[in-house]
Design a protein around this motif. Structure first.
Motif, PDB file in Angstrom:
ATOM      1  N   HIS A 158      53.680 -43.467  25.538  1.00 12.22           N
ATOM      2  CA  HIS A 158      54.826 -43.369  26.575  1.00 12.22           C
ATOM      3  C   HIS A 158      55.564 -44.702  26.621  1.00 12.22           C
ATOM      4  CE1 HIS A 158      52.620 -40.180  28.544  1.00 12.22           C
ATOM      5  NE2 HIS A 158      51.482 -40.581  28.422  1.00 12.22           N
ATOM      6  N   THR A 161      59.812 -43.839  26.817  1.00 11.49           N
ATOM      7  CA  THR A 161      60.064 -42.705  27.408  1.00 11.49           C
ATOM      8  C   THR A 161      61.254 -42.642  28.460  1.00 11.49           C
ATOM      9  OG1 THR A 161      57.538 -42.099  27.113  1.00 11.49           O
ATOM     10  CG2 THR A 161      58.790 -40.794  28.879  1.00 11.49           C
ATOM     11  N   LYS A 163      63.475 -40.777  31.503  1.00 15.89           N
ATOM     12  CA  LYS A 163      63.341 -39.676  32.651  1.00 15.89           C
ATOM     13  C   LYS A 163      64.784 -39.110  32.674  1.00 15.89           C
ATOM     14  CE  LYS A 163      62.073 -37.893  37.188  1.00 15.89           C
ATOM     15  NZ  LYS A 163      61.342 -38.114  38.341  1.00 15.89           N
ATOM     16  N   GLU A 173      64.802 -27.452  25.662  1.00 15.40           N
ATOM     17  CA  GLU A 173      64.434 -28.829  25.145  1.00 15.40           C
ATOM     18  C   GLU A 173      65.439 -29.113  24.199  1.00 15.40           C
ATOM     19  OE1 GLU A 173      62.446 -26.228  25.890  1.00 15.40           O
ATOM     20  OE2 GLU A 173      60.757 -26.914  26.575  1.00 15.40           O
ATOM     21  N   ALA A 190      59.409 -30.769  20.851  1.00 14.34           N
ATOM     22  CA  ALA A 190      58.101 -30.702  21.406  1.00 14.34           C
ATOM     23  C   ALA A 190      57.941 -32.180  22.242  1.00 14.34           C
ATOM     24  CB  ALA A 190      57.287 -30.727  20.456  1.00 14.34           C
ATOM     25  N   VAL A 192      59.935 -33.203  24.421  1.00 10.01           N
ATOM     26  CA  VAL A 192      60.751 -32.916  25.886  1.00 10.01           C
ATOM     27  C   VAL A 192      59.719 -32.308  26.674  1.00 10.01           C
ATOM     28  CG1 VAL A 192      62.698 -32.118  26.899  1.00 10.01           C
ATOM     29  CG2 VAL A 192      63.099 -33.001  24.521  1.00 10.01           C
ATOM     30  N   ASN A 193      59.562 -32.796  27.718  1.00 12.41           N
ATOM     31  CA  ASN A 193      58.664 -32.089  28.790  1.00 12.41           C
ATOM     32  C   ASN A 193      59.465 -31.800  30.014  1.00 12.41           C
ATOM     33  OD1 ASN A 193      56.650 -31.138  30.369  1.00 12.41           O
ATOM     34  ND2 ASN A 193      55.920 -33.162  30.953  1.00 12.41           N
ATOM     35  N   ILE A 194      59.912 -30.597  30.151  1.00 12.99           N
ATOM     36  CA  ILE A 194      60.780 -30.220  31.351  1.00 12.99           C
ATOM     37  C   ILE A 194      59.934 -30.086  32.371  1.00 12.99           C
ATOM     38  CG2 ILE A 194      62.371 -28.199  32.396  1.00 12.99           C
ATOM     39  CD1 ILE A 194      63.380 -27.833  29.340  1.00 12.99           C
ATOM     40  N   GLU A 195      59.964 -30.614  33.482  1.00 14.20           N
ATOM     41  CA  GLU A 195      59.277 -30.604  34.829  1.00 14.20           C
ATOM     42  C   GLU A 195      59.440 -29.408  35.595  1.00 14.20           C
ATOM     43  OE1 GLU A 195      60.031 -34.444  36.809  1.00 14.20           O
ATOM     44  OE2 GLU A 195      58.404 -35.415  35.491  1.00 14.20           O
ATOM     45  N   ALA A 206      63.242 -33.984  33.311  1.00 11.26           N
ATOM     46  CA  ALA A 206      62.566 -33.832  32.076  1.00 11.26           C
ATOM     47  C   ALA A 206      62.012 -35.268  31.619  1.00 11.26           C
ATOM     48  CB  ALA A 206      63.386 -33.125  30.978  1.00 11.26           C
ATOM     49  N   LYS A 209      60.266 -38.139  25.042  1.00 16.02           N
ATOM     50  CA  LYS A 209      59.410 -39.495  24.327  1.00 16.02           C
ATOM     51  C   LYS A 209      60.438 -39.686  23.185  1.00 16.02           C
ATOM     52  CE  LYS A 209      55.017 -37.913  25.787  1.00 16.02           C
ATOM     53  NZ  LYS A 209      53.665 -37.391  25.242  1.00 16.02           N
TER      54      LYS A 209
END
Length: 336
Positions: A158, A161, A163, A173, A190, A192-195, A206, A209
């Protein structure tokens, strides 16, 4: 060659056959030609340095066409009204890959832009536009120096990172990676984390990282840029050792954790009310102070605007943690 230039005209210096020096007035066009000659000489000096240190491949790759994302020039002093097409015309001899006009917090042009070009030769041609006019403004053109970075996976996943908020719900992504052009996303899409919201649908936020600090700083430049038809907010996320913590003083003794969260309008408190630590006095009663752990630097800035605002009948002081004592308290009360 020594030159001095006034506001409206310049002086040229030359030698006659007898060795004496004489001066004469030159027009604006001749002055600009002489300036171009000086720029070319400067480029030749830089090329000699590149040849001297040619064995340092990481440095050389920063300006080679094989790595387009490293061929960047920065323009400053732009007219606020300047658009992409005008910048393309200003750099008309360059093969432009992408233009990023840097916006301020009000979504207005800051007068700066980053321009990615295809090759080292394009970088040279861009430098020839230094101090040329765009509209009524002289534009500064500089090569963006890329610092040495370690591309291995950081020990803290992290560490770098960001947001993204305000995303189109349909954003993928891959589209988010493409939006952050010039940034190396850890593991590509991979990383990218979509909330998702409570209904399991994209929330418009999202977490991304990134590989290095330089990538993080570049990503922050995309704050308030457009993806689809939405202005996207880009904020730095807290690291494990980089907590965003504030202290509130002069609170009503009866203030609850939830009331303190409600008081900090627009701030995201880590863990909700659980992210608020009410400090107790020696008698085990509320002391009127509390520590609050926030999500981002932007939340800290929002919290500062609550300084001297009322909670109940009390004016509350909001302060960031700066002193040695405060840092120790932060480590005690604001742990991830």
């Amino acid at each position: 060659m020594d030159m001095s230039m006034g506001n409206d005209e310049g002086l040229s210096v030359s030698e006659n056959p007898g060795g004496s020096r004489e001066t004469g007035n030159i027009n604006q066009e001749e002055a600009e030609q002489m300036f171009d000659i000086l720029v070319v000489e400067k480029i030749k000096e830089e090329e000699k340095l590149f040849e001297q240190f040619g064995g340092n491949k990481p440095n050389k790759s920063k300006i080679e066409g094989s790595n387009t994302k490293q061929n960047i020039v920065e323009l400053s002093g732009l007219p606020w009204s300047a658009k992409d097409d005008e910048i393309k015309e200003f750099l008309k001899d360059c093969n432009i890959v992408k233009i990023l006009i840097i916006l301020n917090e009000y979504k207005k042009s800051s007068g700066n832009a980053k321009v990615w070009v295809s090759s080292k030769e394009d970088l040279k041609r861009a430098l020839l536009c230094h101090k040329k006019h765009l509209g009524k403004r002289y534009i500064n053109v500089n090569i963006v120096e890329q610092e040495e970075t370690n591309r291995s996976t950081p020990s803290d996943p992290h560490a770098f990172t960001v947001k993204l908020s305000g995303l189109p719900w349909s954003a993928t992504e891959q589209e988010i990676c493409e939006f952050l052009f010039g940034c190396e996303v850890l593991s590509g899409p991979a990383g990218v984390n979509i909330e998702m919201n409570e209904e399991g649908k994209p929330s418009g936020s999202a977490l991304v990282k990134l590989e290095t600090k330089a990538d993080l700083e570049m990503a922050l430049r995309y704050n308030k840029q457009v993806l689809g038809n939405r202005y996207v907010d880009v904020e730095k996320m807290a690291r494990e050792d980089d907590k965003f913590c504030i202290k509130l003083n002069s609170l009503p003794w009866s203030a609850s954790q939830q009331e303190i969260c409600d008081f900090l309008t627009g701030c995201e408190v880590v863990g909700g009310p659980a992210g608020v630590t009410i400090e107790m006095n020696e008698s085990g009663k509320p002391s009127g102070a509390a520590f609050v752990q926030l999500r981002t630097e932007a939340d800290v800035e929002k919290a500062k605007k609550c300084h001297k605002q009322k909670l109940g009948a009390r004016y509350v002081d909001v302060e960031t943690i700066t002193s040695k004592y405060g840092k120790a308290k932060q480590d005690q009360h604001c742990s991830n």
